[in-house]
Design a protein around this motif. Structure first.
Motif, PDB file in Angstrom:
ATOM      1  N   VAL A 131       0.807  -1.222   0.000  1.00 46.93           N
ATOM      2  CA  VAL A 131       0.000   0.000   0.000  1.00 46.93           C
ATOM      3  C   VAL A 131       0.846   1.282   0.000  1.00 46.93           C
ATOM      4  O   VAL A 131       0.585   2.190  -0.808  1.00 46.93           O
ATOM      5  N   PRO A 132       1.874   1.425   0.854  1.00 49.07           N
ATOM      6  CA  PRO A 132       2.617   2.698   0.856  1.00 49.07           C
ATOM      7  C   PRO A 132       3.268   3.024  -0.495  1.00 49.07           C
ATOM      8  O   PRO A 132       3.114   4.137  -1.014  1.00 49.07           O
ATOM      9  N   PRO A 184       8.105  -2.676  -1.696  1.00 47.61           N
ATOM     10  CA  PRO A 184       7.171  -3.689  -2.239  1.00 47.61           C
ATOM     11  C   PRO A 184       6.130  -3.098  -3.188  1.00 47.61           C
ATOM     12  O   PRO A 184       5.832  -3.669  -4.238  1.00 47.61           O
ATOM     13  N   GLY A 185       5.576  -1.951  -2.827  1.00 48.39           N
ATOM     14  CA  GLY A 185       4.563  -1.328  -3.670  1.00 48.39           C
ATOM     15  C   GLY A 185       5.134  -0.796  -4.968  1.00 48.39           C
ATOM     16  O   GLY A 185       4.483  -0.857  -6.019  1.00 48.39           O
ATOM     17  N   ILE A 186       6.345  -0.266  -4.906  1.00 48.18           N
ATOM     18  CA  ILE A 186       6.996   0.238  -6.123  1.00 48.18           C
ATOM     19  C   ILE A 186       7.291  -0.920  -7.073  1.00 48.18           C
ATOM     20  O   ILE A 186       7.066  -0.826  -8.288  1.00 48.18           O
ATOM     21  N   ILE A 191       9.024   2.671 -11.990  1.00 50.47           N
ATOM     22  CA  ILE A 191      10.340   2.509 -12.621  1.00 50.47           C
ATOM     23  C   ILE A 191      11.201   3.736 -12.349  1.00 50.47           C
ATOM     24  O   ILE A 191      12.389   3.626 -12.040  1.00 50.47           O
ATOM     25  N   GLY A 192      10.599   4.927 -12.468  1.00 47.59           N
ATOM     26  CA  GLY A 192      11.355   6.149 -12.188  1.00 47.59           C
ATOM     27  C   GLY A 192      11.869   6.203 -10.765  1.00 47.59           C
ATOM     28  O   GLY A 192      13.013   6.615 -10.513  1.00 47.59           O
ATOM     29  N   LEU A 193      11.045   5.751  -9.815  1.00 45.27           N
ATOM     30  CA  LEU A 193      11.450   5.757  -8.409  1.00 45.27           C
ATOM     31  C   LEU A 193      12.583   4.781  -8.126  1.00 45.27           C
ATOM     32  O   LEU A 193      13.332   4.959  -7.159  1.00 45.27           O
ATOM     33  N   SER A 194      12.710   3.748  -8.947  1.00 40.40           N
ATOM     34  CA  SER A 194      13.722   2.725  -8.688  1.00 40.40           C
ATOM     35  C   SER A 194      14.923   2.815  -9.628  1.00 40.40           C
ATOM     36  O   SER A 194      15.741   1.901  -9.675  1.00 40.40           O
ATOM     37  N   ILE A 195      15.036   3.913 -10.373  1.00 42.59           N
ATOM     38  CA  ILE A 195      16.123   4.057 -11.354  1.00 42.59           C
ATOM     39  C   ILE A 195      17.475   4.172 -10.653  1.00 42.59           C
ATOM     40  O   ILE A 195      17.625   4.868  -9.647  1.00 42.59           O
TER      41      ILE A 195
END
Length: 341
Positions: free
Chosen positions: A18-19, A66-68, A301-305
């Protein structure tokens, strides 16, 4: 001491997502507003950029991970399934044999050039594959479909989307001028724009600048072109399996199992849409949901680049994108000239 309560596995799996999911949805909502204010941008690129900017300010921690991940993987695949609602067998039939030679010739030239030129430039395999399919088929949607098939890194996906977007913008500015200079009618220009411009928003923009009468055919060609996602993704699945199978025979059964579930879903939704059984609100909702879910996934994807990986990629992928864009345009023009005499 009171007895400890154990959360059911399903509730736990939902709760931990959820977060991060909330963050990706919020970014997608902002990106959607940006896309509506500036239609040529769409929502995919703003979602990647906003996610990247947030990650640069503060890298998401374990609470959001997990949410990302759920957004960038499962929701990306679900978006591909819903993309099938944009296609119907009747629209494919109306496009007919006229557009097929043009689309196939540009597809083959682009994919071969992506492999050969990409290797010459030293572009890593996954990135040249993403840029190749994005240029050859339908931009961010094709990249979204192929990325999970080849297990592409987030940095490669982001670079590929950004590269495709750059040349879409150039196409919107230059293609109408090119069409008028070559004396094209609306139908011929619609075939050019639908084949050589990638994302739907950019196809609409280019055809709309040329003339409203070019718009309808251009969009249909573009959507039919999206069907090439299926054979290309299946082919890549087979290639990936052969690379990882350590010499195991590639039987018919294994090939069937290699077909990603979301591509089957894409085809099923397209067939159902062709039957005309979807009420208009359901059809329109599926189309809208597919666009929004792609934005949610690309926000993840952008948050985990890995920004360092983007820097390491350098100028070579951009050069590859430019070469492929020119080749697709030239091949499309040549094929139109040969098939519409």
């Amino acid at each position: 001491m009171p007895p400890q309560t154990v959360r059911p596995p399903l509730l736990h799996a939902v709760g931990i997502r959820v977060p991060g999911l909330t963050m990706t949805v919020a970014i997608a909502l902002v990106a959607t507003v940006v896309g509506r204010l500036v239609p040529v941008l769409g929502s995919a690129l703003p979602a990647v950029v906003i996610g990247l900017l947030v990650a640069l300010v503060r890298k998401p921690g374990s609470l959001l991970a997990p949410g990302i991940t759920f957004s960038s993987k499962f929701l990306l695949q679900l978006a591909v399934v819903l993309l099938g609602a944009q296609l119907s067998l009747s629209s494919i039939g109306r496009v007919g044999l006229e557009s097929l030679p043009v689309m196939l010739s540009s597809l083959v030239v682009c994919l071969l050039a992506a492999w050969g030129v990409g290797r010459m430039l030293g572009v890593v395999r996954d990135l040249r594959t993403l840029i190749g399919v994005g240029t050859a088929i339908c931009g961010a949607s094709a990249i979204a479909a192929v990325a999970p098939v080849i297990a592409a890194a987030g940095a490669d996906v982001a670079y590929a989307v950004s590269t495709i977007f750059l040349f879409n913008i150039l196409a919107v500015a230059l293609f109408p001028l090119l069409g008028h200079a070559l004396g094209m009618d609306a139908h011929t220009f619609g075939l050019l724009a639908g084949t050589a411009v990638n994302d739907t928003s950019s196809v609409v923009a280019a055809a709309g600048v040329f003339g409203a009468s070019a718009l309808g055919f251009a969009v249909v060609v573009k959507l039919v072109r999206a069907l090439m996602i299926i054979p290309v993704s299946i082919g890549l699945s087979v290639i990936e399996a052969r690379r990882d199978a350590a010499g195991q025979p590639l039987t018919a059964g294994r090939i069937v199992r290699l077909v990603p579930w979301f591509l089957l879903g894409f085809l099923i939704v397209a067939v159902v849409n062709s039957l005309g059984v979807l009420p208009p609100p359901v059809h329109d909702g599926a189309v809208t949901a597919s666009v929004f879910l792609i934005a949610v996934a690309l926000a993840g994807i952008g948050l985990s680049i890995d920004v360092a990986a983007l820097r390491r990629a350098g100028w070579r992928p951009l050069t590859l994108g430019a070469i492929l864009w020119v080749l697709v345009t030239a091949t499309t023009l040549a094929a139109i000239a040969l098939t519409t005499r």
